[in-house]
Design an enzyme around this catalytic site. Structure first.
Site, PDB file in Angstrom:
ATOM      1  N   PRO A  88       0.796  -1.234   0.000  1.00  0.00           N
ATOM      2  CG  PRO A  88      -0.143  -1.132   2.117  1.00  0.00           C
ATOM      3  CD  PRO A  88       0.529  -2.075   1.169  1.00  0.00           C
ATOM      4  CG  ASN A  89      -0.161   4.257   1.407  1.00  0.00           C
ATOM      5  OD1 ASN A  89      -1.179   4.796   0.981  1.00  0.00           O
ATOM      6  ND2 ASN A  89      -0.117   3.665   2.597  1.00  0.00           N
ATOM      7  NE  ARG A 140       4.141   6.530   1.592  1.00  0.00           N
ATOM      8  CZ  ARG A 140       4.365   5.287   1.967  1.00  0.00           C
ATOM      9  NH1 ARG A 140       4.704   4.375   1.068  1.00  0.00           N
ATOM     10  NH2 ARG A 140       4.254   4.935   3.224  1.00  0.00           N
ATOM     11  CE1 TYR A 198       9.052   5.090   2.464  1.00  0.00           C
ATOM     12  CE2 TYR A 198       7.480   6.900   2.685  1.00  0.00           C
ATOM     13  CZ  TYR A 198       8.009   5.712   3.148  1.00  0.00           C
ATOM     14  OH  TYR A 198       7.516   5.127   4.299  1.00  0.00           O
ATOM     15  CG  ASN A 221       8.456  -1.927  -0.302  1.00  0.00           C
ATOM     16  OD1 ASN A 221       7.987  -2.060   0.827  1.00  0.00           O
ATOM     17  ND2 ASN A 221       9.055  -0.820  -0.706  1.00  0.00           N
ATOM     18  CB  ALA A 228       1.938  -0.005   6.284  1.00  0.00           C
ATOM     19  CG  HIS A 247       5.809  -2.203   9.902  1.00  0.00           C
ATOM     20  ND1 HIS A 247       7.159  -2.501   9.884  1.00  0.00           N
ATOM     21  CD2 HIS A 247       5.641  -1.176   9.016  1.00  0.00           C
ATOM     22  CE1 HIS A 247       7.773  -1.673   9.039  1.00  0.00           C
ATOM     23  NE2 HIS A 247       6.872  -0.869   8.498  1.00  0.00           N
ATOM     24  CG  ASP A 276       0.210 -17.295   8.689  1.00  0.00           C
ATOM     25  OD1 ASP A 276       1.335 -17.273   9.244  1.00  0.00           O
ATOM     26  OD2 ASP A 276      -0.855 -17.369   9.319  1.00  0.00           O
ATOM     27  CD  GLU A 293      11.213  -7.509   4.982  1.00  0.00           C
ATOM     28  OE1 GLU A 293      11.680  -8.547   5.491  1.00  0.00           O
ATOM     29  OE2 GLU A 293      10.743  -6.569   5.651  1.00  0.00           O
ATOM     30  CB  SER A 329      12.808   4.394   4.246  1.00  0.00           C
ATOM     31  OG  SER A 329      11.857   3.505   4.805  1.00  0.00           O
ATOM     32  NE  ARG A 366      10.678   6.034   7.964  1.00  0.00           N
ATOM     33  CZ  ARG A 366       9.651   5.855   7.121  1.00  0.00           C
ATOM     34  NH1 ARG A 366       9.712   4.866   6.228  1.00  0.00           N
ATOM     35  NH2 ARG A 366       8.595   6.643   7.156  1.00  0.00           N
ATOM     36  NE  ARG A 385       7.654   4.339   9.486  1.00  0.00           N
ATOM     37  CZ  ARG A 385       6.553   4.431   8.730  1.00  0.00           C
ATOM     38  NH1 ARG A 385       6.218   3.454   7.923  1.00  0.00           N
ATOM     39  NH2 ARG A 385       5.802   5.512   8.784  1.00  0.00           N
TER      40      ARG A 385
HETATM   41  C1  DQA Z   1       8.552   1.037   3.279  1.00  0.00           C
HETATM   42  C2  DQA Z   1       8.744   1.223   4.783  1.00  0.00           C
HETATM   43  C3  DQA Z   1       7.457   0.979   5.536  1.00  0.00           C
HETATM   44  O1  DQA Z   1       7.653   1.196   6.934  1.00  0.00           O
HETATM   45  C4  DQA Z   1       6.367   1.916   5.057  1.00  0.00           C
HETATM   46  O2  DQA Z   1       5.143   1.591   5.694  1.00  0.00           O
HETATM   47  C5  DQA Z   1       6.231   1.936   3.573  1.00  0.00           C
HETATM   48  C6  DQA Z   1       7.426   1.892   2.751  1.00  0.00           C
HETATM   49  C7  DQA Z   1       9.817   1.403   2.493  1.00  0.00           C
HETATM   50  O3  DQA Z   1       9.903   1.019   1.339  1.00  0.00           O
HETATM   51  O4  DQA Z   1      10.688   2.107   3.007  1.00  0.00           O
HETATM   52  O5  DQA Z   1       5.129   2.090   3.048  1.00  0.00           O
HETATM   53  O6  DQA Z   1       8.268  -0.333   3.039  1.00  0.00           O
END
Ligand code: DQA
Length: 170
Positions: A35-36, A43, A48, A99, A102, A105, A112, A123, A127, A132, A136
């Site tokens: 997400p995001n 963003r 980022y 990636n 969020a 976490h 699973d 993974e 960032s 942070r 996180r």
């Molecule tokens: C992230 C780090 C995560 O904590 C955050 O929620 C993200 C981006 C990163 O690529 O740095 O959405 O995965």
């Protein structure tokens, strides 16, 4: 039967007329984004960076080509869709660069699903979550991944693809 003793020259290896080294098959790698991450570019650029997901996709495609990897980059804000892609990767025996954003976490459902993987999993984070906020610092994904690459911006993805290629022994 030829008998070799120490110091003898090894027999000539025939080149050209014998069986050739097989060319490694092109492997598809899923590069999955949670997400995001579709908002990259606008963003929180101070965290980022300014690269968009389309920029990262172009980089991944180019690097993948040098490694014999076909890269399939996807993004979703939907946990169920992401888990569906993880199931697809398991069924097709495809390596994954993930990636989880969020979901990293707190998503035990994602963790699973990843535990059923049948191919390498790396993974990745743009960032460095360890540097942070405290929430996180926990990744529920790391324990089921081959490894984690974090903190190098878009280069994290390139490094992850190189790690996948290494795990596939290319
Ligand atoms: C992230 C780090 C995560 O904590 C955050 O929620 C993200 C981006 C990163 O690529 O740095 O959405 O995965």
């Amino acid at each position: 039967m030829a008998v070799l003793s120490r110091g003898d020259d090894p027999p000539e290896l025939s080149r050209g007329d014998g069986p050739q080294e097989p060319t490694p098959p092109v492997t598809t790698v899923l590069v999955l984004n949670g997400p995001n991450l579709g908002r990259l570019g606008s963003r929180e650029p101070e965290i980022y960076g300014s690269a968009t997901l389309a920029d990262i996709e172009a980089d991944c495609t180019a690097v993948g080509a040098t490694l014999g990897l076909t890269v399939d980059v996807r993004q979703t804000d939907d946990e169920a869709e992401l888990i569906g892609w993880i199931h697809e990767a398991a069924d097709r025996r495809l390596p994954v660069v993930l990636n989880p954003a969020a979901f990293t976490h707190y998503s035990y459902a994602l963790r699973d699903a990843l535990a059923m993987r049948t191919a390498p999993l790396v993974e990745v984070h743009l960032s460095n979550p360890a540097a942070r906020e405290t929430f996180r610092h926990t990744s529920v994904v790391s324990a089921v991944a081959d490894g984690t690459i974090a903190g190098f911006g878009p280069r994290s993805y390139e490094l992850a693809l190189r790690a996948v290629a290494g795990l596939l022994d290319r």
